[in-house]
Scaffold this motif. Structure first.
Motif, short mmCIF file in Angstrom:
data_model
loop_
_atom_site.label_atom_id
_atom_site.label_comp_id
_atom_site.label_asym_id
_atom_site.label_seq_id
_atom_site.Cartn_x
_atom_site.Cartn_y
_atom_site.Cartn_z
N ILE A 107 0.85 -1.18 0.00
CA ILE A 107 0.00 0.00 0.00
C ILE A 107 0.89 1.24 0.00
CG2 ILE A 107 -1.91 -1.10 1.24
CD1 ILE A 107 -0.79 0.32 3.78
N LEU A 108 0.27 2.39 -0.04
CA LEU A 108 0.95 3.65 0.18
C LEU A 108 0.51 4.19 1.54
CD1 LEU A 108 0.81 5.43 -3.30
CD2 LEU A 108 2.73 4.23 -2.25
N ALA A 109 1.45 4.65 2.33
CA ALA A 109 1.14 5.13 3.67
C ALA A 109 1.93 6.40 3.95
CB ALA A 109 1.46 4.07 4.73
N GLU A 110 1.36 7.27 4.78
CA GLU A 110 2.03 8.48 5.22
C GLU A 110 1.90 8.59 6.73
OE1 GLU A 110 2.05 13.35 4.58
OE2 GLU A 110 0.66 12.08 3.43
N LEU A 111 3.00 8.88 7.39
CA LEU A 111 2.99 9.05 8.84
C LEU A 111 2.81 10.54 9.15
CD1 LEU A 111 3.43 7.29 11.43
CD2 LEU A 111 5.74 8.21 11.48
N ILE A 112 1.82 10.85 9.99
CA ILE A 112 1.52 12.22 10.39
C ILE A 112 1.94 12.37 11.85
CG2 ILE A 112 -0.25 14.00 10.53
CD1 ILE A 112 0.19 12.93 7.73
N VAL A 113 2.81 13.35 12.12
CA VAL A 113 3.37 13.53 13.46
C VAL A 113 3.05 14.93 13.97
CG1 VAL A 113 5.47 13.51 14.86
CG2 VAL A 113 5.24 11.91 12.97
N ASP A 114 2.50 15.00 15.17
CA ASP A 114 2.30 16.25 15.91
C ASP A 114 1.56 17.29 15.08
OD1 ASP A 114 3.44 15.01 18.06
OD2 ASP A 114 5.37 15.99 17.89
N ASP A 115 2.15 18.48 14.88
CA ASP A 115 1.42 19.60 14.28
C ASP A 115 1.09 19.41 12.81
OD1 ASP A 115 1.16 21.48 16.52
OD2 ASP A 115 3.34 21.53 16.47
N GLU A 116 1.59 18.35 12.19
CA GLU A 116 1.15 18.04 10.83
C GLU A 116 -0.35 17.77 10.79
OE1 GLU A 116 5.07 16.04 8.73
OE2 GLU A 116 3.70 14.74 9.83
N HIS A 117 -0.92 17.38 11.93
CA HIS A 117 -2.37 17.12 11.98
C HIS A 117 -3.19 18.37 11.71
CE1 HIS A 117 -0.84 13.58 14.21
NE2 HIS A 117 -1.91 12.98 13.76
N ALA A 118 -2.60 19.56 11.95
CA ALA A 118 -3.35 20.80 11.73
C ALA A 118 -3.66 21.03 10.26
CB ALA A 118 -2.56 21.99 12.28
N GLN A 119 -3.02 20.28 9.36
CA GLN A 119 -3.30 20.41 7.94
C GLN A 119 -4.64 19.79 7.57
OE1 GLN A 119 0.04 18.71 5.86
NE2 GLN A 119 1.52 20.07 6.85
N GLY A 120 -5.31 19.14 8.53
CA GLY A 120 -6.61 18.56 8.27
C GLY A 120 -6.52 17.13 7.82
N PRO A 121 -7.68 16.44 7.68
CA PRO A 121 -7.69 15.04 7.25
C PRO A 121 -7.00 14.89 5.90
CG PRO A 121 -9.86 15.73 8.03
CD PRO A 121 -9.02 16.96 7.94
N GLN A 122 -6.11 13.91 5.83
CA GLN A 122 -5.34 13.68 4.61
C GLN A 122 -6.04 12.66 3.73
OE1 GLN A 122 -2.28 15.35 4.18
NE2 GLN A 122 -2.95 16.42 6.03
N GLY A 123 -6.18 13.01 2.45
CA GLY A 123 -6.68 12.05 1.48
C GLY A 123 -8.12 11.65 1.65
N SER A 124 -8.95 12.50 2.28
CA SER A 124 -10.35 12.11 2.50
C SER A 124 -11.11 11.99 1.19
CB SER A 124 -11.02 13.15 3.41
OG SER A 124 -10.91 14.45 2.84
N GLU A 125 -10.63 12.67 0.13
CA GLU A 125 -11.36 12.65 -1.13
C GLU A 125 -11.00 11.45 -1.99
OE1 GLU A 125 -10.75 16.32 -3.06
OE2 GLU A 125 -11.77 17.53 -1.54
#
Length: 552
Positions: free
Chosen positions: A498-516
């Motif tokens: 699969i393809l995966a991305e790790l989100i750490v700390d303040d990267e979460h402020a960018q909002g949900p990733q890949g929801s579309e």
């Protein structure tokens, strides 16, 4: 209207490696040849004995031996059956852990990253234009609030920003060093169209609302202030004599965004009021192709990973934790968003069994629940470690002495042949279950696990234990080496890739990733409004399922 975003700059030193490192099989074969030479120097290791020892196909063993012979570390002796012995260089390599000759490790040029002090976003220096306080004029231009006060970053926050060439991988990352404390990113705000220009790609989602609110507040302030009326004394304006320009100082001046050719500040209008001039001081924001005028989408930084399973519910998580502690061969890390003594005690038998086998078990937590203190956690785990392996147990079982302040729910172990694995989600491994059903993903893959291991090192740094952090950095380096080996031996694609991305700390402020695009994001976070840990703290994984990936 111009709005300023306060930022700081950090310099990051790191090393890159290129070439082909030895696989774990080749390393173990080298050690086995050395061991047999010590036990039976006149016999040595043979292809048959090596295949029997490692229980692998003869073709894989031939590849491993040929690689070691080609490096000059193993020699072949004649006889009834060819035997393998270490050369002098091989003995030195085996005793010192020397890199294979095909691997070159070298310092990379330092990378400068920019930290936004409002929402904690990061970018490379070349992706964002900043100006010093003297040019930004925060006394005239409104600024977003300064919330992120810490003066340190850990490598898990900047590992995806480090540049490297094709065929290179990051071998080690130094501690980011603060080099410039207070600078500003000027952005132009069009309140009528709710448009913002000047932000780097990926910062819009985290900062747009804050910037628009600051601009709206300044606009209302300006509208509520009456225009200054001219008085009879000021109607007749006195001519100001011309003053000759001063010669430039000796030596070249340090270039700034305002000193770039064709970027001259707009001339002042004769007779204009002394009202603060907000906007117009940063002409590069008016350029059609100015940086930051693009969309709000964050750049995709997904990498290959292996999806073992999706985990849902308390029972499934407990079974997976029990399996990890029962099958791990060297490492288990448990990071729980909360901890209480009762829940931790229930894990006592499984933890003791793992420590008895010589497995290192790390236990970290974001916060203690009511009735449990950090010292209670330390005392309980020290007692479990001592009962399992006496003094050695204290070394193998490592409790965090201080909370990490993170909402991360993370389980790392190496119980399968595929290497290191992780379970990332929102389950409280050592705390009270939440009100919603817990969800996690069970993933693997050497490149992705290198990022996860560095995130584990970051958690240990927040807990105040740099020695444990270094240990997980070494684990991350080994994962990167394994990635290079896998790339050199690229076989058919796995079905569970699969393809995966790790989100750490303040990267979460960018909002949900890949929801579309049908991606799954799961993880745990908590928000700190003030203090040293201000911002979003946590770890999440974005998984793009096989059915959502484009068919090549």
């Amino acid at each position: 209207m111009i709005v300023l975003v306060p930022v700081s700059m950090f310099s990051v030193n790191f090393n890159v490696a290129r070439g082909r490192p030895y696989s774990r099989l080749e390393q173990r074969v080298l050690e086995e040849i050395a061991a047999r030479a010590g036990v039976a120097p006149h016999e040595g290791a043979t292809l048959t004995s090596l295949c029997d020892t490692f229980r692998v196909h003869e073709r894989l063993m031939v590849e491993a031996v040929v690689t070691l012979v080609g490096a000059g570390w193993v020699a072949v002796t004649s006889g009834r059956e060819a035997t393998f012995v270490l050369t002098h260089e091989g003995q030195q390599a085996c005793s010192s852990g020397k890199e294979p000759a095909s691997v070159v490790v070298a310092p990379a040029p330092p990378c400068t990253v920019v930290l936004d002090r409002t929402a904690g976003q990061l970018a490379r220096r070349g992706e964002v234009l900043t100006v010093p306080k003297e040019e930004a004029r925060p006394d005239l231009n409104p600024s977003t609030p300064w919330r992120i006060v810490r003066s340190a970053l850990d490598e898990s926050q900047i590992q995806k920003l480090l540049p490297r060439n094709s065929g290179e991988w990051v071998r080690g990352i130094g501690r980011p060093r603060l080099v410039t404390f207070r600078r500003y990113v000027p952005v132009r705000v069009d309140l009528a169209n709710q448009a913002i220009s000047g932000l780097p790609r990926g910062w819009h989602q985290a900062l747009s609302t804050e910037i628009l609110a600051v601009a709206q507040a300044r606009q209302e302030e300006l509208e509520s202030t009456p225009d200054p009326q001219p008085t009879p004394q000021t109607t007749a304006r006195k001519e100001t004599p011309l003053v000759p320009a001063q010669p430039p100082a000796a030596g070249p001046a340090k270039p700034t965004p305002l000193s770039i050719a064709a970027r001259k500040p707009r001339p002042a209008v004769v007779g204009a009021s002394e009202f603060p001039q907000i906007g117009g001081s940063f002409p590069w924001l008016d350029e059609a192709d100015s940086i930051g005028n693009g969309g709000d989408d964050s750049p995709d930084q997904s990498i290959e990973a292996i999806l073992h399973s999706e985990v849902s519910g308390e029972e499934a998580h407990d079974l997976l934790l029990a399996e990890a502690l029962a099958t791990a061969t060297s490492h288990v890390l448990i990071a729980s968003p909360t901890v209480n003594a009762e829940s931790l005690s229930k894990l006592g038998d499984a933890i003791q069994a793992a420590v008895t086998r010589g497995v290192r078990v790390d236990v970290l937590y974001g916060a203690t629940e009511e009735g449990t203190s950090p010292q209670d956690v330390v005392d309980l785990l020290h007692r479990l470690g001592y009962d399992a392996a006496q003094r050695l147990g204290r070394e193998l079982l490592k409790p965090a002495k201080e909370p990490t302040g993170s909402g991360a729910s993370l389980l790392i172990f190496n119980g399968r042949e595929e290497g290191l694995e992780a379970v990332i989600g929102d389950y409280a491994w050592a705390g009270s279950p939440g009100s919603k059903p817990a969800r996690s993903v069970h993933v693997g893959g050497t490149e992705f696990m290198a990022q996860v291991a560095r995130a584990a090192a970051g958690l240990w740094m927040w807990s105040g234990d740099p020695d444990c952090a270094d240990r997980w950095r070494r684990v991350a380096n080994r994962c990167q080496d394994d990635t290079a080996v896998s790339a050199a031996r690229r076989g058919p694609l796995r079905e569970d890739l699969i393809l995966a991305e790790l989100i750490v700390d303040d990267e979460h402020a960018q909002g949900p990733q890949g929801s579309e695009d049908g991606a799954l994001q799961t993880g745990g976070t908590c928000l700190h409004e003030t203090g040293f840990a201000a911002g979003t703290r946590g770890i999440s994984a974005v998984i793009r399922r096989p059915e959502t990936l484009a068919t090549p």
